[in-house]
Structures are given as C-alpha cells and as structure tokens.
Write an enzyme that holds these catalytic residues in place. Structure first.
Site, PDB file in Angstrom:
ATOM      1  N   ASP A  61       0.983  -1.328   0.055  1.00  0.00           N
ATOM      2  CA  ASP A  61      -0.373  -0.376   0.235  1.00  0.00           C
ATOM      3  C   ASP A  61       0.930   1.579  -0.275  1.00  0.00           C
ATOM      4  OD1 ASP A  61      -1.761  -1.874   0.348  1.00  0.00           O
ATOM      5  OD2 ASP A  61      -2.025  -1.850   2.962  1.00  0.00           O
ATOM      6  N   ASP A 112      -3.752  -2.992  -1.561  1.00  0.00           N
ATOM      7  CA  ASP A 112      -3.984  -4.063  -1.934  1.00  0.00           C
ATOM      8  C   ASP A 112      -4.739  -5.204  -1.476  1.00  0.00           C
ATOM      9  OD1 ASP A 112      -2.941  -4.792   0.120  1.00  0.00           O
ATOM     10  OD2 ASP A 112      -0.902  -5.683  -0.134  1.00  0.00           O
ATOM     11  N   HIS A 129      39.900  85.290-139.805  1.00  0.00           N
ATOM     12  CA  HIS A 129      38.791  85.515-141.021  1.00  0.00           C
ATOM     13  C   HIS A 129      38.115  84.209-140.887  1.00  0.00           C
ATOM     14  CE1 HIS A 129      41.802  83.153-142.959  1.00  0.00           C
ATOM     15  NE2 HIS A 129      41.381  82.921-143.371  1.00  0.00           N
ATOM     16  N   ASP A 138      45.794  88.429-137.752  1.00  0.00           N
ATOM     17  CA  ASP A 138      44.523  86.723-137.404  1.00  0.00           C
ATOM     18  C   ASP A 138      44.378  85.731-136.451  1.00  0.00           C
ATOM     19  OD1 ASP A 138      42.639  85.648-139.391  1.00  0.00           O
ATOM     20  OD2 ASP A 138      43.814  85.213-141.152  1.00  0.00           O
ATOM     21  N   SER A 177      42.364  77.486-144.703  1.00  0.00           N
ATOM     22  CA  SER A 177      42.866  78.277-143.122  1.00  0.00           C
ATOM     23  C   SER A 177      42.260  78.384-142.203  1.00  0.00           C
ATOM     24  CB  SER A 177      41.516  80.165-143.364  1.00  0.00           C
ATOM     25  OG  SER A 177      42.063  80.563-145.558  1.00  0.00           O
TER      26      SER A 177
END
Length: 681
Positions: A70, A112, A469, A517, A615
């Site tokens: 117990d 018990d 000319h 000329d 010429s």
C-alpha cells in the site's frame, strides 16, 4: 480529535476549482481502516509564484519494501517523485512534511487485497509556500532579480532597458545617425564592457559623391568570439545597399574598409554573456574618383594622377582626333567628375579626324585606303593622253581637309598631253600624202566659213585655235574632229568665238591686211582625250620656238589640193612638210598689195603649200627639246600667194599672252560649271 477539526476548518477543502493557498486530504474511511483494493487520487494546485509544502498529521500505511503493498504516491507531471508508507503516530504536531517547488502535483493512494491489521491510512494538509526565484540555480534575470511573495521581477542598471522577455536587459542603441564628413562611433559604454542581449544599429549618411572609409585601431577592438573563431556570440557587421563587410569579432580588427557607398549601416549584435570591452570606429569621407581619362584619345587639363568628385577638367583631343557636336567641331569641352564616379560629357567623344572621300577629278582617278588623319590619297590620270597638273599625293590634315604638300585644298587636274603623234614619215600635201589616225589628232575642220571651208587646231580639251577670218561671221560654229576621214569625224559645237581685239572685221574678199588673224573658239563641251583626239602644244617663249628661216614644219588640212580642183575639200586629211622662208623672198615672188607685218611669217614654196579650205589650220613644228616626238603650232594658215606657192602664217608666239589670259579669264568666270566630256575614241 477536536484540534483536528478546528485545523481542517481553517485549511478548507482541497478540491477547490481554482488554485488555493491551502487544503487537507485524508485516506478513504479515515480514521477507520482503509479498504482493500482502494485507489483514490487528489490534484493539488496553488497560484503561480508558489511551491507546495505537504504536512502529514497522521501516517499509518502498511509498510513494505519500496511501499510495494500500500502507498501514497506523489506525482508531478507524468513522473513519480516518491512513494510514502509506514507508520507514525501523532503527538499533536505535524510529524512529516514534504516541499515540492511546483504549483501543481497529484497524490495517488492505493491498497492491495489485504488490510488485516486495520491500518488507518493518513491525514495530511498542504500550504502554498512562496518561492524565491532569485535564489534558483538558473538566474531568471540578466541583471537584477527582485523577489516578492508569489513571484519576482527583473530590473536593469541605469541606461539599460528591460527587453521584451521581461528578463533581459539591453541598451537602446539603434537609430544613431551620423552626417558629418568625419567622426567616431563606439559600442555602448566603451571602453567598459558592452551590454548583452543588444542589437545596435548606427547609420552614416554623407553627401552623394563621397564614399565612407572605416578604420580601426588594434587597441580599439575586442568582441567575444566562439572557440572555433566564428562570430557565433557577438558580431559587428557593416552593410551598404549592395555589399556586406563582416561579420567581425575577436581581438584583431578588420583592415581599412572602403565601402564604395555614401550610406553605411553598422550593426552590432550581442548575446546574453561575455565581458568584452567592445570597439571604436573612425570614419572619414573619400570623394569618389573618376577615371583618369574622360574619353579615349583625350588630353585633360589640368593633368592629375587622380580625379575626384567635383573636379573640373578641360578636354581636348589628341592629334588626329576631333570633337563633334551635331556636325560642329569643338576645340574642347568641360567635364565634371560626378557623384557616381563618371564624367559629365554629354556624349561627346574624340573621334578620328575624317576627311571623307577625296575629291574626284575629271579624266583621272584617286586611290586611298583610309580617310582618317594622315591617310594618303594618290591621284593619277586615266590614260597617257593626260598629265597630272599639281601634286600627286594629298594627305588628310587636322582640319579635316585633303591637302597637298603646299597646304592647298584644290585637287590636281588631269591636263591633256599636247602634241602626241604617231607620225613616222613625211610626205607632201599637194599631190600627195594621206594622213593616218593619230598623226595630227588635234586637227579641226570648219565645214562652212566665208571662204567655204576652214581649219583649226585643238589647244586644250575645250579650246580651238584658228584664224580670225574663218570664224568672224560665225559666233557659234560647228566643227568636226576625231578622224582623218571627214565622214567618220564627230561633230563639235562652239559655245563662243573670241576674235583678237586688234583684228579688223570686214569682208574677206576686200581685205588687204590680215594682221592679227587669230581667234579662239570655246567648245560647248569638253572632249575626252585619247589616240583619236588630243591637243597640239603652243610654242614656248624662247628663241628655240621661233619660226626661223629653213625650219621645217608640217601643214595639214582637208582643203583643195590645187587651185584647179573644183571641190572645196578632200575626204581624207592631207599633210606635207614645208620650210620657213624669208618674208622678203615671199614678198618678191609675187606682186601683191597685201600687207606684211611682224605678226606674220612666210613658209612653203616648191609646190608644197596650203590651199583653199586650209585657212585657220596649224603650221606644226617638232619640239626639239622633248625626248618624245611632239608637235607645237608655230603658225596659223592666214592667206597665200596661190596654192603651191608661198603662204603667210600668223605667228602664234606673238600671241601667247593673249591666248593664255583670254582662256584663263573665261574659265575663272565659269568655274564650277563642268559638264560631261565628249568621247570620240
């Protein structure tokens, strides 16, 4: 028995729903013998901050080893603390006590199957007992612990604050802002030990354009580190927007930190232990640096090893480079080192000086591999019928222009080569010799004039020399050129006729004076030179170019072969050699009232002479000073004493200045009005 009831009435009931400060408990049937196979439990609960003290007034439970038969068991949580059994008898005072440092526990009584001795069980009471938490082995407070009945509280020293857990003390070290260009920052309490359980945050913000530099002294750094060298306990961390430096700890400070940013966060975090003195940081500004060059191929003024934020420079380009802004050339520009470490330059660059493609030239070509500074361009003429007048080589200059060796920008010209001929043998005009293509490629034929026909000679790609000319009454004459056979020759258009200013315009049938000329005809279009057509040379100014007596020359033309010939012209160009004669000899050979002047000379005789339709044509002499065979026109067919006899020729050498000045004046007036040349080959 009376005392017991008084005490129980004072203690109250142990099964109260809420925590109680006290209570009592007895075994089943107490004080009678407890029953077999008994099982009963009790839950004891006291307020927070208290422990439980359990007193046994009476204890009479069957004894056994380890209380096997117990027992009264004390259970805290799920664990059994102890089992109580055996006997003790009251003397008027509690005979057994237990203390449990918990606010809650359970009691379990079991027996018990046999209680033959009639054990009476137990009688007990409990009380709530104040717990001194400050005396516990585990310190509940980081600094100061203060106990009171039913609990405790923590407190902190000055300048510390109780943290959220109400147990730890820390320093409020966040929110520090530093904006001065230079300064110092240290851990809380430095050089005393820094506080535990703290998180400090310091912020340094400088003007954009500066970076923050952090430096440490060895004696100013002491942060707790773990045994393995890691910063697991306390740590110092430096952060920018895009970088992190650290964490750092230990006794060796970090080396100089160049953060690269004008904003820095310094974080310091500590745990609950340690006794280190902390740290001190010195910070300073460093202006952000810019590259040592603003743009490639540039020269900076002033020249420095390092440029930093707010520095100003003047940018010029290295030789061979230039600054362009919207196609405008700049001598220089200003640049400023900016806050982000770059230069302000508005996108300007030093670009290679580019002269562009060199100018093209008529009748020529230009070869080049590059158009940038110092590149070379070489000019050449397309054929051997041109010669380059001017420099062959031009270079791309700093001002972006192609210049020759004299610094001139005007490109060279391909001038026609004069006097080129394929003539290999000589013959005579009268009775005689047909010219082949290439013999006299400068010969020009005038289909119509006041006498019926006329001739002339190209002296350039746009000018014809003839007798005044022949063209005095025809301001825009048409001509034929480019082939000894007139039917295959090509037409030319005259643009203007320029008579010598001293020529007297009158009816040629009535004329008694052919002085001066001479005339020039400007072509409407230039003609391209080649084996079919090229100019005759003009005479030089020296005595070697004078038509001296017995000097041999050549005459050529499409005119009549004799006075008896009915047709005014022949289909194929004729030529013959003749010699210069004494003017007096010619004058005496025939009776004539024509004037003889110093601007004329006599040539021919012995059946070799020019005739009607010739010429204006040339009397040509071979240039003795030239390695190659070339011809120049020494005279112009003007008038004669009869075909096959002596003829009179305008002395071209006397008019060289007039010819050159007239052509130059016209071409200057028409500069830039080039037209596409005509090609007859």
């Amino acid at each position: 028995m009376g005392f017991r009831w008084i005490l129980l009435s004072f203690l109250g009931c142990a099964c109260a729903a809420s925590p109680s400060m006290f209570g009592d408990i007895t075994s089943p049937n107490y004080p009678q013998g407890y029953p077999n196979n008994a099982r009963e439990s009790w839950k004891i609960q006291v307020p927070e901050g208290y422990g439980i003290r359990l007193y046994f007034i009476h204890l009479d439970i069957e004894p056994s080893d380890d209380c096997e038969y117990d027992s009264l068991k004390v259970i805290i949580g799920n664990e059994e603390q102890e089992s109580v059994c055996g006997q003790s008898f009251s003397t008027g005072q509690p005979i057994k006590e237990r203390y449990y440092p918990t606010t809650e526990l359970s009691l379990l009584f079991t027996s018990d199957f046999s209680n033959q001795e009639r054990y009476t069980g137990f009688s007990a009471y409990y009380m709530a007992v104040d717990v001194d938490e400050c005396e516990e082995q585990q310190k509940p407070c980081s600094h100061f612990c203060n106990n009171y009945i039913g609990g405790y509280f923590c407190s902190c020293p000055p300048e510390y604050d109780l943290q959220q857990d109400q147990r730890s003390c820390g320093v409020n070290c966040s929110g520090g802002l530093y904006t001065e260009l230079r300064g110092q920052i240290s851990s809380p309490g430095y050089p005393s030990a820094y506080p535990e359980n703290s998180l400090c945050d310091y912020k340094v913000i400088l003007e954009v354009g500066y970076q923050i530099i952090l430096t440490f002294q060895p004696e100013d750094f002491d942060i707790e580190e773990s045994d393995d060298g890691r910063c697991a306990y306390d740590r110092l961390t430096v952060k920018t927007k895009d970088k992190q430096f650290g964490p750092y700890c230990g006794k060796k400070p970090p080396s100089r930190i160049e953060t690269g940013s004008n904003e820095v966060d310094i974080e310091f975090e500590t745990d609950s232990s340690g006794n280190n003195k902390g740290w001190k940081i010195r910070y300073l500004e460093a202006a952000k640096s810019c590259p040592t060059n603003v743009v490639e191929n540039a020269i900076l003024h002033p020249k420095q090893e390092k440029y930093v934020f707010k520095d100003m420079v003047t940018v010029q380009c290295e030789e061979g480079y230039e600054i362009l802004e919207e196609q405008t050339k700049l001598p220089s520009f200003q640049a400023k080192c900016q806050a982000d470490g770059s230069w302000s330059n508005n996108g300007l660059k030093c670009l290679p000086v580019d002269c562009g493609d060199p100018q093209k030239i008529q009748f020529g070509a230009v070869n080049f591999e590059s158009t940038i500074y110092k590149a070379e361009a070489r000019y050449s003429c397309k054929t051997d019928y041109y010669t380059l007048s001017g420099d062959e080589t031009y270079r791309c200059s700093l001002n972006g222009s192609w210049l020759n060796s004299k610094g001139h920008i005007e490109p060279p010209k391909c001038e026609p080569v004069c006097g080129k001929t394929t003539l290999l043998s000589t013959s005579r005009i009268m009775g005689g010799a047909d010219a082949l293509d290439g013999y006299f490629p400068w010969m020009v034929f005038f289909p119509v004039d006041t006498l019926g026909l006329g001739g002339g000679s190209l002296i350039s790609d746009q000018w014809v020399l003839t007798a005044a000319h022949v063209v005095q009454d025809n301001p825009e004459p048409r001509m034929r050129v480019g082939n000894v056979k007139l039917q295959h020759a090509k037409d030319l258009e005259g643009k203007r006729v320029i008579l010598h200013p001293d020529w007297v315009v009158m009816d040629n049938d009535q004329r008694k004076n052919f002085d001066n000329d001479i005339a020039l005809v400007q072509l409407k279009y230039k003609v391209e030179m080649g084996p079919c057509i090229c100019p005759v040379c003009l005479p030089g100014e020296g005595e070697g170019f004078s038509p001296v007596v017995d000097k041999r020359g050549y005459i050529a033309g499409w005119g009549k072969k004799s006075d008896t010939q009915k047709k005014l012209r022949v289909p194929l160009l004729q030529y013959a050699p003749i010699f210069v004669r004494e003017t007096a000899e010619c004058k005496a050979s025939e009776k004539t009232d024509q004037a003889f002047t110093e601007n004329m000379f006599c040539a021919g005789g012995f059946g070799k002479d020019s005739c009607g339709g010739d010429s204006g044509g040339p009397l040509m002499f071979e240039n003795q000073s030239d390695d190659t065979k070339t011809f120049y026109t020494g005279g112009i067919v003007s008038w004669g004493l009869g075909c096959g006899k002596f003829g009179m020729y305008t002395k071209v050498q006397n008019y060289l200045d007039w010819i050159k000045e007239t052509i130059q004046k016209v071409e200057l007036e028409e500069a830039g009005q080039e037209s596409k040349p005509q090609n007859f080959c």
